[in-house]
Design a protein around this motif. Sequence first.
Motif, PDB file in Angstrom:
ATOM      1  N   MET A 123       4.570  -7.343   4.390  1.00 47.04           N
ATOM      2  CA  MET A 123       4.249  -8.732   4.724  1.00 47.04           C
ATOM      3  C   MET A 123       4.583  -9.745   3.617  1.00 47.04           C
ATOM      4  O   MET A 123       5.003 -10.860   3.927  1.00 47.04           O
ATOM      5  CB  MET A 123       2.760  -8.787   5.050  1.00 47.04           C
TER       6      MET A 123
ATOM      7  N   GLU B 189      10.034   3.022   6.977  1.00 47.42           N
ATOM      8  CA  GLU B 189       9.749   1.602   7.179  1.00 47.42           C
ATOM      9  C   GLU B 189      10.514   1.100   8.397  1.00 47.42           C
ATOM     10  O   GLU B 189      11.722   1.278   8.502  1.00 47.42           O
ATOM     11  CB  GLU B 189      10.138   0.816   5.923  1.00 47.42           C
TER      12      GLU B 189
ATOM     13  N   ALA C 107      -2.654  -8.660  -1.269  1.00 44.58           N
ATOM     14  CA  ALA C 107      -1.701  -7.574  -1.447  1.00 44.58           C
ATOM     15  C   ALA C 107      -2.077  -6.675  -2.624  1.00 44.58           C
ATOM     16  O   ALA C 107      -1.849  -5.461  -2.586  1.00 44.58           O
ATOM     17  CB  ALA C 107      -0.311  -8.155  -1.655  1.00 44.58           C
TER      18      ALA C 107
ATOM     19  N   GLU D   4      -6.510  -8.173   3.513  1.00 47.54           N
ATOM     20  CA  GLU D   4      -6.995  -8.431   2.168  1.00 47.54           C
ATOM     21  C   GLU D   4      -5.784  -8.920   1.394  1.00 47.54           C
ATOM     22  O   GLU D   4      -4.675  -8.940   1.927  1.00 47.54           O
ATOM     23  CB  GLU D   4      -7.485  -7.126   1.533  1.00 47.54           C
TER      24      GLU D   4
ATOM     25  N   GLY E 137       0.692 -16.615  -5.324  1.00 46.02           N
ATOM     26  CA  GLY E 137      -0.640 -16.105  -4.997  1.00 46.02           C
ATOM     27  C   GLY E 137      -0.637 -14.581  -4.963  1.00 46.02           C
ATOM     28  O   GLY E 137      -1.629 -13.965  -4.594  1.00 46.02           O
TER      29      GLY E 137
ATOM     30  N   ALA F   4       0.837  -1.211   0.000  1.00 44.15           N
ATOM     31  CA  ALA F   4       0.000   0.000   0.000  1.00 44.15           C
ATOM     32  C   ALA F   4       0.869   1.257   0.000  1.00 44.15           C
ATOM     33  O   ALA F   4       0.669   2.171  -0.818  1.00 44.15           O
ATOM     34  CB  ALA F   4      -0.938  -0.005   1.202  1.00 44.15           C
TER      35      ALA F   4
ATOM     36  N   ASN G 296      -3.963  -2.759   4.682  1.00 43.56           N
ATOM     37  CA  ASN G 296      -4.563  -3.599   5.715  1.00 43.56           C
ATOM     38  C   ASN G 296      -4.807  -2.888   7.038  1.00 43.56           C
ATOM     39  O   ASN G 296      -5.522  -3.409   7.887  1.00 43.56           O
ATOM     40  CB  ASN G 296      -3.701  -4.843   5.929  1.00 43.56           C
TER      41      ASN G 296
HETATM   42  C1  LIG Z   1       0.602 -15.558   5.914  1.00 47.99           C
HETATM   43  C2  LIG Z   1       0.105 -14.613   4.874  1.00 47.99           C
HETATM   44  C3  LIG Z   1      -0.146 -15.063   3.596  1.00 47.99           C
HETATM   45  C4  LIG Z   1      -0.595 -14.169   2.603  1.00 47.99           C
HETATM   46  N1  LIG Z   1      -0.832 -14.654   1.350  1.00 47.99           N
HETATM   47  C5  LIG Z   1      -1.184 -13.791   0.371  1.00 47.99           C
HETATM   48  C6  LIG Z   1      -1.335 -14.238  -0.970  1.00 47.99           C
HETATM   49  O1  LIG Z   1      -1.137 -15.418  -1.280  1.00 47.99           O
HETATM   50  N2  LIG Z   1      -1.675 -13.311  -1.916  1.00 47.99           N
HETATM   51  C7  LIG Z   1      -1.872 -11.991  -1.605  1.00 47.99           C
HETATM   52  O2  LIG Z   1      -2.132 -11.192  -2.511  1.00 47.99           O
HETATM   53  N3  LIG Z   1      -1.761 -11.548  -0.324  1.00 47.99           N
HETATM   54  C8  LIG Z   1      -1.432 -12.405   0.661  1.00 47.99           C
HETATM   55  N4  LIG Z   1      -1.294 -11.951   1.944  1.00 47.99           N
HETATM   56  C9  LIG Z   1      -1.700 -10.571   2.273  1.00 47.99           C
HETATM   57  C10 LIG Z   1      -0.650  -9.498   1.953  1.00 47.99           C
HETATM   58  O3  LIG Z   1       0.584  -9.828   2.502  1.00 47.99           O
HETATM   59  C11 LIG Z   1      -1.153  -8.165   2.472  1.00 47.99           C
HETATM   60  O4  LIG Z   1      -2.403  -7.887   1.904  1.00 47.99           O
HETATM   61  C12 LIG Z   1      -0.272  -6.963   2.128  1.00 47.99           C
HETATM   62  O5  LIG Z   1       1.024  -7.172   2.578  1.00 47.99           O
HETATM   63  C13 LIG Z   1      -0.856  -5.688   2.751  1.00 47.99           C
HETATM   64  O6  LIG Z   1      -0.056  -4.602   2.440  1.00 47.99           O
HETATM   65  P1  LIG Z   1       0.046  -3.323   3.397  1.00 47.99           P
HETATM   66  O7  LIG Z   1       0.981  -2.405   2.721  1.00 47.99           O
HETATM   67  O8  LIG Z   1      -1.293  -2.863   3.767  1.00 47.99           O
HETATM   68  O9  LIG Z   1       0.675  -3.874   4.776  1.00 47.99           O
HETATM   69  P2  LIG Z   1       2.047  -4.621   5.081  1.00 47.99           P
HETATM   70  O10 LIG Z   1       2.500  -5.437   3.940  1.00 47.99           O
HETATM   71  O11 LIG Z   1       1.837  -5.297   6.387  1.00 47.99           O
HETATM   72  O12 LIG Z   1       3.082  -3.428   5.275  1.00 47.99           O
HETATM   73  C14 LIG Z   1       3.015  -2.544   6.365  1.00 47.99           C
HETATM   74  C15 LIG Z   1       4.424  -2.047   6.636  1.00 47.99           C
HETATM   75  O13 LIG Z   1       4.365  -0.984   7.589  1.00 47.99           O
HETATM   76  C16 LIG Z   1       5.484  -1.102   8.452  1.00 47.99           C
HETATM   77  N5  LIG Z   1       5.176  -0.370   9.683  1.00 47.99           N
HETATM   78  C17 LIG Z   1       4.200  -0.643  10.577  1.00 47.99           C
HETATM   79  N6  LIG Z   1       4.201   0.277  11.574  1.00 47.99           N
HETATM   80  C18 LIG Z   1       5.208   1.137  11.303  1.00 47.99           C
HETATM   81  C19 LIG Z   1       5.703   2.298  11.956  1.00 47.99           C
HETATM   82  N7  LIG Z   1       5.155   2.765  13.096  1.00 47.99           N
HETATM   83  N8  LIG Z   1       6.769   2.949  11.423  1.00 47.99           N
HETATM   84  C20 LIG Z   1       7.346   2.507  10.259  1.00 47.99           C
HETATM   85  N9  LIG Z   1       6.897   1.409   9.594  1.00 47.99           N
HETATM   86  C21 LIG Z   1       5.841   0.748  10.097  1.00 47.99           C
HETATM   87  C22 LIG Z   1       5.643  -2.604   8.646  1.00 47.99           C
HETATM   88  O14 LIG Z   1       6.951  -2.943   9.057  1.00 47.99           O
HETATM   89  C23 LIG Z   1       5.311  -3.126   7.243  1.00 47.99           C
HETATM   90  O15 LIG Z   1       6.454  -3.289   6.455  1.00 47.99           O
HETATM   91  C24 LIG Z   1      -0.829 -12.822   2.936  1.00 47.99           C
HETATM   92  C25 LIG Z   1      -0.567 -12.358   4.236  1.00 47.99           C
HETATM   93  C26 LIG Z   1      -0.102 -13.249   5.202  1.00 47.99           C
HETATM   94  C27 LIG Z   1       0.199 -12.770   6.593  1.00 47.99           C
END
Ligand SMILES: Cc1cc2nc3c(=O)[nH]c(=O)nc-3n(C[C@H](O)[C@H](O)[C@H](O)COP(=O)(O)OP(=O)(O)OC[C@H]3O[C@@H](n4cnc5c(N)ncnc54)[C@H](O)[C@@H]3O)c2cc1C
Length: 417
Positions: A44, A36, A302, A300, A52, A16, A294
């Motif tokens: 994640m 980060e 990625a 949801e 996937g 995101a 998320n």
């Molecule tokens: C086990 C598992 C399997 C999955 N399988 C799939 C799949 O097969 N296909 C798919 O599309 N999706 C899958 N997903 C979901 C996918 O990983 C997430 O939807 C996606 O990573 C969400 O992106 P995001 O940017 O919202 O959050 P994230 O990827 O969680 O990124 C958030 C970032 O913010 C950072 N952060 C948090 N707080 C702070 C702070 N205070 N200061 C600085 N940095 C901070 C964290 O370190 C992290 O790097 C899976 C997730 C999991 C856990």
Amino acid sequence: MKQRKTEVLIVGAGPAGLAAALELKRLGLTDLLVLERDPVAGGMPRFCHHTGFGILDRHRLMTGPGYAAAWVADAKRQQVELLTQTTVIDWTGPLTCLATGPEGLQEIEARAVLLATGCRERPRAARLVAGSRSQGIFTTGSLQDFVHHLNCRVGKRAVIVGAEKVSLSALMTLAKARCRAVAMVTSFPRHQFYGIYRPAKIALADLLHRAPVKVNSAVHQILGHERVEAVEIKNLLTGDCTSTPCDTVVFTGDWIPDYELARSGGVPMDAGTLGPAVDRRLRTRKAGVFAAGNLLRGAETADVAAKEGILVARSIQTFLNHHDADFPCVPIVPDAAVRWVSPNLASPEDALMPCGKVRFSVKDFYRPARVRIEQADQVLFEQRLRACVPNTSYAISDHWMTKVNFAAGPVRFSVVQ
Ligand SMILES: Cc1cc2nc3c(=O)[nH]c(=O)nc-3n(C[C@H](O)[C@H](O)[C@H](O)COP(=O)(O)OP(=O)(O)OC[C@H]3O[C@@H](n4cnc5c(N)ncnc54)[C@H](O)[C@@H]3O)c2cc1C
């Protein structure tokens, strides 16, 4: 303490945050900073060593690390300023954040802040599971870190708590670590593995056959001394308990947004999602603060998070140009059957978002299901769906928001059989 100013501060370099940064660059904004917490950006997906990823946004099937690396490479190519090992720990002004990193503390003042901090699984302690604090207890995330990054041995026999899509990630990770999953435990009357693409189903068939799903059940107690030795599984219908020998327990799903920073900044939250309340432009009720990914409502895929990143970037650009912080909106209130609705503030028709979606998740199984959206005595929208399954999200069009009366109070969102 170091001080700096930037137009846009993005907290979190997952799909995101990075998608938002790249879209802002594409829109011509040069002064933005992404922070980060982890040593490596990508969020994640870095930990999910299975395929996937990337279907909706990159239009190909990728592994998690491959998908994360693609976003990081794009960010580098577009010269996005990205500081890793830097955690935002507090707010010192309405749009000023305090961060700590290798260079010490720094205060960053921005014109707009995007929170993209992701979500986490509720660990054992938060699920109130009784018993010993033995070794061998994980969440899917910590298991993946243990196996793929630390290359540590897990155990020989595992019980997985949960039977939803992410539980399958735990199943695959255990297989990779040569640890046999002997049961998956869910409090629901059926598993929730719906909407998985066919190749994954085929690949998982053998593993699923060896790890039967125990329905209407819960892990009631963890037994063991230094290491887990067994779990007690309670049948929620009869109250009977059985002991299942195992040396590993993995708690999966039960997502909770990483909302602490949003809360400490006084961003109004939504009671259903537990994340910040947002409208369809992903504006929070705190002027200049946006949220995406998320953090909004738990996990949801990625690609959905990345698409929200692109949308929120356009919303931030509009805010920087027009300062449209004060917008009319009414809350969307879910009924007892609905777990969450996102976005959860109805706002007027929007040229920036001509065909947006409203996502929701339910607390139980509905087959068929009828979605009904009402305000006062008026039905704004109704749609039949073939089925709704818990721990799965569904998307409907948001065109009904054009009918909302912003003087008539909250909008009710219900799902019935
Ligand atoms: C086990 C598992 C399997 C999955 N399988 C799939 C799949 O097969 N296909 C798919 O599309 N999706 C899958 N997903 C979901 C996918 O990983 C997430 O939807 C996606 O990573 C969400 O992106 P995001 O940017 O919202 O959050 P994230 O990827 O969680 O990124 C958030 C970032 O913010 C950072 N952060 C948090 N707080 C702070 C702070 N205070 N200061 C600085 N940095 C901070 C964290 O370190 C992290 O790097 C899976 C997730 C999991 C856990």
